[in-house]
Design a protein around this motif. Structure first.
Motif, PDB file in Angstrom:
ATOM      1  N   LEU A  93       1.553  11.308   2.904  1.00 47.32           N
ATOM      2  CA  LEU A  93       0.983  12.257   3.864  1.00 47.32           C
ATOM      3  C   LEU A  93       1.331  13.676   3.425  1.00 47.32           C
TER       4      LEU A  93
ATOM      5  N   GLN B 185      -8.238   9.407  16.542  1.00 49.19           N
ATOM      6  CA  GLN B 185      -6.850   9.718  16.210  1.00 49.19           C
ATOM      7  C   GLN B 185      -6.727  10.103  14.723  1.00 49.19           C
TER       8      GLN B 185
ATOM      9  N   SER C  62       0.857  -1.175   0.000  1.00 49.73           N
ATOM     10  CA  SER C  62       0.000   0.000   0.000  1.00 49.73           C
ATOM     11  C   SER C  62       0.901   1.234   0.000  1.00 49.73           C
TER      12      SER C  62
ATOM     13  N   PRO D 281      -5.024   7.676   5.005  1.00 49.66           N
ATOM     14  CA  PRO D 281      -5.123   6.313   5.530  1.00 49.66           C
ATOM     15  C   PRO D 281      -6.003   6.266   6.777  1.00 49.66           C
TER      16      PRO D 281
ATOM     17  N   GLY E  83      -8.619   3.533   9.302  1.00 50.63           N
ATOM     18  CA  GLY E  83      -8.635   2.136   9.721  1.00 50.63           C
ATOM     19  C   GLY E  83      -8.080   1.951  11.120  1.00 50.63           C
ATOM     20  N   GLY E  84      -7.357   2.950  11.605  1.00 50.32           N
ATOM     21  CA  GLY E  84      -6.898   2.902  12.998  1.00 50.32           C
ATOM     22  C   GLY E  84      -7.974   3.512  13.883  1.00 50.32           C
TER      23      GLY E  84
ATOM     24  N   PHE F 207      -9.025   6.001   2.718  1.00 53.87           N
ATOM     25  CA  PHE F 207      -8.982   4.600   2.275  1.00 53.87           C
ATOM     26  C   PHE F 207      -8.411   3.756   3.393  1.00 53.87           C
ATOM     27  N   ARG F 208      -8.735   2.482   3.354  1.00 53.42           N
ATOM     28  CA  ARG F 208      -8.175   1.597   4.365  1.00 53.42           C
ATOM     29  C   ARG F 208      -7.067   0.791   3.693  1.00 53.42           C
ATOM     30  N   PRO F 209      -5.808   1.081   4.024  1.00 50.37           N
ATOM     31  CA  PRO F 209      -4.697   0.408   3.356  1.00 50.37           C
ATOM     32  C   PRO F 209      -4.862  -1.109   3.375  1.00 50.37           C
TER      33      PRO F 209
ATOM     34  N   ILE G 249       1.322   5.035   0.704  1.00 54.13           N
ATOM     35  CA  ILE G 249       0.665   6.040   1.553  1.00 54.13           C
ATOM     36  C   ILE G 249       1.474   7.337   1.492  1.00 54.13           C
TER      37      ILE G 249
ATOM     38  N   LEU H 285       0.294  10.586  14.656  1.00 57.61           N
ATOM     39  CA  LEU H 285      -1.058  10.071  14.961  1.00 57.61           C
ATOM     40  C   LEU H 285      -1.532   9.062  13.918  1.00 57.61           C
ATOM     41  N   THR H 286      -0.838   8.989  12.795  1.00 58.38           N
ATOM     42  CA  THR H 286      -1.271   8.091  11.718  1.00 58.38           C
ATOM     43  C   THR H 286      -0.788   6.675  12.007  1.00 58.38           C
ATOM     44  N   THR H 287      -1.744   5.733  11.959  1.00 60.48           N
ATOM     45  CA  THR H 287      -1.387   4.335  12.178  1.00 60.48           C
ATOM     46  C   THR H 287      -1.833   3.519  10.972  1.00 60.48           C
ATOM     47  N   ILE H 288      -1.153   2.437  10.734  1.00 61.21           N
ATOM     48  CA  ILE H 288      -1.529   1.555   9.620  1.00 61.21           C
ATOM     49  C   ILE H 288      -1.629   0.144  10.191  1.00 61.21           C
ATOM     50  N   PRO H 289      -2.778  -0.128  10.853  1.00 61.88           N
ATOM     51  CA  PRO H 289      -2.870  -1.363  11.638  1.00 61.88           C
ATOM     52  C   PRO H 289      -2.774  -2.636  10.801  1.00 61.88           C
ATOM     53  N   ASP H 290      -3.113  -2.566   9.524  1.00 63.34           N
ATOM     54  CA  ASP H 290      -3.125  -3.794   8.733  1.00 63.34           C
ATOM     55  C   ASP H 290      -1.791  -4.092   8.053  1.00 63.34           C
TER      56      ASP H 290
END
Lengths: 345, 155
Positions: free
Chosen positions: A40, B48, A36, B41, B43-44, B9-11, A38, A59-64
């Motif tokens: 910013l 936040q 992916s 991004p 999805g978290g 979008f959700r990565p 991304i 603050l940006t997270t990419i949990p997947d």
């Protein structure tokens, strides 16, 4: 593996950083990873916005994502448990450009506190990171060591494109790049007044700002320079660029303290020597004077002398170009090496 | 005119995004505009993500920002159109910043009475009804196109 490539986005601008991110995404996909991309957005005026965008990245997270590869300030502050830094550069206005005409941040109490916040946040990130940091050149590593207690490792980015070739040299030197103050094309145009060998200069690239475009146009109003300089003030296709490289006597690439500089690699991949300057940064990691190119002072007369030297000994120019190509092959600047390094950490 | 089209979008899971950003960007390019896109991004943690987006100031990028999918309505730009489509706001304005994001918009549009109704439940401002993108492109139907709203604001 799910890999997120995180980069900074400056809207409506595309340059080396975007090319690098695209190349990395393509290489990861080619190796079978789910990727992916991304980006910013980043705005650095007024100074406070820098802090806002730094916090936004944190603050940006990419949990997947299983892994995040982060490239540039402030996007590299994105939060993730498994983050690899491959840093293109820090916010140079707060580091090596501080105290120069390109400082950008106000030199007052507030500006200094913004600068300190950038340093402190970067310092925390670098001390906490267990993977890397990798950086794109020794030049970037050396700037980082000057401000932080870290030992970055250099991982050179490969070119994104293919198809480079070499043809017989014609009577011109080539400078392919966006036209801006830091790339110093106007200095090379000035140098053309002093060239005695009859070699011409071809510039390819559009101006970053109306001011530099006007300055270039005004310089080229001079009839002497009109005969000696051709400016392709438009987007030049990849095929046209390869052709112009291939038929050139060599490349002129004279930026101020460039992070890395794809132009050097493009020239050597086309077996063409590079003329650069003593203060050009990244290109100096590849150009050895008399072996793979020539190094001039950032003065018109000195650059002109280097152009005349190439023209005066064409056999040496061919030899230097080939030595540049050979050097790149020996250094293994390849996507497979980049992926092995980034994914093994 | 330089325009920015933004959505979320959700990565990995939903790379297509929360709104019709790509087709809209293409339609605007076809009309001669220079277009760049922002993809936030998500999805978290929602709060936040909302704060991160609210801190993202793109005021100097382009003459107008078209926020076509959450959380892009939270981006800061002096000339912002918020486009509500489908069930974008079926949970209402559940972040404190949602109100600010809508209040500061130069125009809020919805491409269906349902989308319009969902926003009306929690936001009291004017929500113009426009044709869905496909109909806007062809000029079909009686509703005004999103392009006419854009032209009014850039005039």
């Amino acid at each position: 593996v799910r890999v997120a490539v995180v980069n900074t986005q400056v809207l409506f601008v595309r340059g080396g950083a975007e090319q690098l991110a695209d190349g990395l995404v393509g290489a990861l996909q080619g190796a079978g990873h789910e990727v992916s991309s991304i980006r910013l957005p980043f705005r650095w005026h007024p100074d406070d916005r820098i802090l806002d965008h730094m916090l936004a990245a944190q603050l940006t997270t990419i949990p997947d994502a299983d892994l995040v590869i982060a490239l540039k300030f402030p996007a590299y502050h994105v939060s993730h448990a498994r983050k690899v830094l491959w840093i293109l550069h820090q916010h140079r206005q707060a580091y090596d450009l501080w105290g120069t005409p390109w400082q950008g941040i106000a030199d007052d109490g507030h500006g200094r506190s913004v600068r300190r916040a950038i340093h402190d946040t970067d310092e925390r990130l670098l001390q906490e990171t267990t993977h890397g940091p990798h950086v794109i050149s020794e030049n970037v590593a050396s700037r980082m060591r000057a401000s932080h207690d870290v030992s970055p490792s250099v991982l050179y980015p490969p070119l994104m494109d293919v198809g480079y070739f070499c043809a017989e040299a014609e009577d011109y030197v080539f400078y392919p790049s966006r036209i801006n103050v830091l790339k110093r094309q106007t200095l090379v145009v000035e140098a053309m007044r002093h060239v005695r060998s009859g070699v011409r200069l071809i510039l390819a690239g559009t101006a970053d700002t109306p001011e530099i475009e006007a300055e270039m146009e005004s310089l080229l109003d001079d009839p002497v320079l009109q005969d000696r300089v051709r400016w392709l003030n438009r987007w030049v296709s990849h095929a046209d660029k390869l052709d112009l490289l291939a038929r050139s006597l060599g490349t002129v690439f004279t930026p101020v303290d460039e992070d890395y500089g794809y132009v050097t690699l493009e020239s050597f991949t086309s077996d063409k020597p590079v003329i650069t300057c003593v203060d050009s940064g990244g290109p100096l990691e590849f150009v050895t004077p008399g072996v793979t190119g020539l190094i001039a002072d950032p003065e018109p007369e000195s650059i002109a002398a280097a152009i005349d030297a190439l023209a005066g000994d064409r056999e040496a120019a061919v030899r230097m170009g080939q030595a540049g190509g050979e050097q790149l092959r020996e250094r293994d600047i390849s996507w497979s090496h980049v992926l092995d390094t980034l994914l093994s950490t | 005119v330089r325009l920015v089209v933004a959505d979320g979008f959700r990565p990995f899971l939903d790379e297509r995004g929360t709104g019709p950003a790509q087709p809209l960007a293409e339609a605007l390019r076809a009309r001669g505009h220079e277009v760049d896109t922002i993809r936030i991004p998500a999805g978290g943690d929602d709060a936040q993500t909302a704060l991160a987006t609210r801190l993202t100031d793109v005021s100097d990028a382009g003459a107008m920002l078209l926020a076509v999918g959450p959380p892009a309505h939270l981006l800061v730009h002096p000339c912002k159109i918020v486009w509500c489509t489908g069930e974008d706001f079926s949970h209402g304005g559940d972040q404190p910043a949602d109100h600010a994001g809508f209040d500061e918009a130069r125009a809020v549009v919805a491409d269906s009475p349902q989308a319009q109704g969902l926003v009306r439940e929690w936001w009291p401002g004017t929500i113009e009804l426009v044709a869905p993108l496909a109909a806007s492109r062809t000029g079909a139907g009686s509703a005004k196109s999103v392009f006419s709203v854009l032209e009014r604001l850039t005039a």
